[in-house]
Enzyme design. Sequence first.
Site, PDB file in Angstrom:
ATOM      1  CE  LYS A  43      -3.996   2.390   2.633  1.00  0.00           C
ATOM      2  NZ  LYS A  43      -4.930   2.080   1.264  1.00  0.00           N
ATOM      3  N   GLY A  94       5.076   2.496  -1.186  1.00  0.00           N
ATOM      4  CA  GLY A  94       6.547   2.217  -1.578  1.00  0.00           C
ATOM      5  C   GLY A  94       6.577   1.500  -2.801  1.00  0.00           C
ATOM      6  CB  THR A  95       3.399   0.826  -4.942  1.00  0.00           C
ATOM      7  OG1 THR A  95       2.453   0.202  -3.646  1.00  0.00           O
ATOM      8  CG2 THR A  95       2.814   0.040  -6.161  1.00  0.00           C
ATOM      9  CB  THR A  96       6.561   4.014  -7.799  1.00  0.00           C
ATOM     10  OG1 THR A  96       5.788   4.364  -7.874  1.00  0.00           O
ATOM     11  CG2 THR A  96       7.914   3.918  -9.023  1.00  0.00           C
ATOM     12  CD1 TRP A  97      12.816   2.059  -4.709  1.00  0.00           C
ATOM     13  CD2 TRP A  97      12.689   2.101  -2.245  1.00  0.00           C
ATOM     14  NE1 TRP A  97      13.837   2.011  -3.596  1.00  0.00           N
ATOM     15  CE2 TRP A  97      14.242   2.149  -2.652  1.00  0.00           C
ATOM     16  CE3 TRP A  97      11.420   2.677  -1.126  1.00  0.00           C
ATOM     17  CZ2 TRP A  97      14.847   2.160  -1.463  1.00  0.00           C
ATOM     18  CZ3 TRP A  97      12.883   2.727   0.016  1.00  0.00           C
ATOM     19  CH2 TRP A  97      14.311   2.109  -0.695  1.00  0.00           C
ATOM     20  CG  HIS A 105      -2.689  -0.835  -4.474  1.00  0.00           C
ATOM     21  ND1 HIS A 105      -1.755  -0.665  -3.463  1.00  0.00           N
ATOM     22  CD2 HIS A 105      -3.150  -0.248  -4.681  1.00  0.00           C
ATOM     23  CE1 HIS A 105      -1.170   0.436  -4.423  1.00  0.00           C
ATOM     24  NE2 HIS A 105      -1.834   0.480  -5.461  1.00  0.00           N
ATOM     25  CE1 TYR A 151       8.698   4.373   0.443  1.00  0.00           C
ATOM     26  CE2 TYR A 151       9.971   4.786   2.789  1.00  0.00           C
ATOM     27  CZ  TYR A 151       9.542   4.681   1.443  1.00  0.00           C
ATOM     28  OH  TYR A 151       9.496   6.100   0.796  1.00  0.00           O
ATOM     29  NE  ARG A 167       4.302  13.370  -1.306  1.00  0.00           N
ATOM     30  CZ  ARG A 167       4.371  14.057   0.081  1.00  0.00           C
ATOM     31  NH1 ARG A 167       4.412  15.105   0.328  1.00  0.00           N
ATOM     32  NH2 ARG A 167       4.842  12.897   0.865  1.00  0.00           N
TER      33      ARG A 167
END
Length: 345
Positions: free
Chosen positions: A90, A92-95, A154, A240, A309
């Site tokens: 939910k 840190g998805t892109t990373w 998700h 994270y 962001r």
Amino acid sequence: MAAPVDTSFCLVGPVPFKDVHQDDDDHAMPQAEDADVHEDDEDDHVIITSPGLPLRLHQGVWLFDDLRPASISVQRRFVLRPGDVLLPPKCGTTWLKALAFATMARAAYPVSDANHPLRRLNPHECVPFMEALFSEGQKAKLEALPSPRLLQTHMHHSMLPHSLAGTPDCKLVFICREPKDMLVSSWHLYRSTRGVTLSFSDMFELACEGKIAYGLLWDQLLGYWNASKAAPERVMFLRYEQMMADPVSTVRELARFLGVPFTPAEEAAGVPADIAEMCSIGAMRGLDANRRGSTGTMPIQFRHETFFRKGVVGDWVNHMTPEMARRIDAILEEKLRALPESHPT
């Protein structure tokens, strides 16, 4: 830009999802809902219509109303294959998509390659979001991917595809983030992609009540934490903040978990560090592929730049009062109190 890869000649995945050829892409239409996707659960009739955030309750989890039918179809109809890897974060998805793809696919796409997929594509164009594909009627593209597939969802652990139970060598990688930071990140993302007009304080209240997309932050977190304790060989639980503090060790740990540990030669060449650097927020933010274009489910389009962001730890202090922070911490502490072992936060 390089021509798309013809996956008919690829024996081993993962391959960049956007490079997969499908003859019917231009004619793909949203699929009709299965008959049993309609309101067959009593709580499906309950809906929240906050501006830009229409949610419907299903199996005790709040889902985006426009993705609810697709989410249920994924749960009931999608057949996982041996070796598939699911990324259900939910935050840190892109990373995580970038790290997992670069690590798993490094034999076919060396990190030293100037034309590496992650240098010409957004990570979301490399790893597909299953619910979005089902919503757009493009399930066939998932089937066209060679194994092992790297897929994102998700959904709560309780809502994962039923086929997971019969696919013991399918693995999951989840990221836990400080819930306060996770809430702030979600609010910014919803504002920039779904036109959410809620103030942060209003979103905070909904979150404390559990009335937020994919439900209570801690319920999703605890579902994957419990799964990782029950089957650590199948479910990897990352933090994270630890990833930010030591990304290279995270890459090594991820490679071992996925069954592709780095060789001594790769270690000597600094490949783990190279992957961590290529997939860092700073490096990815500077690429043309991540400054331009968009990805998403029509009519919801995510501008690539919105995925990068800040990616910092502790940004919640710029959005929450001390009282708000104490309130959310108290809720989390209450949820974790019943756990018999060390807990995830």
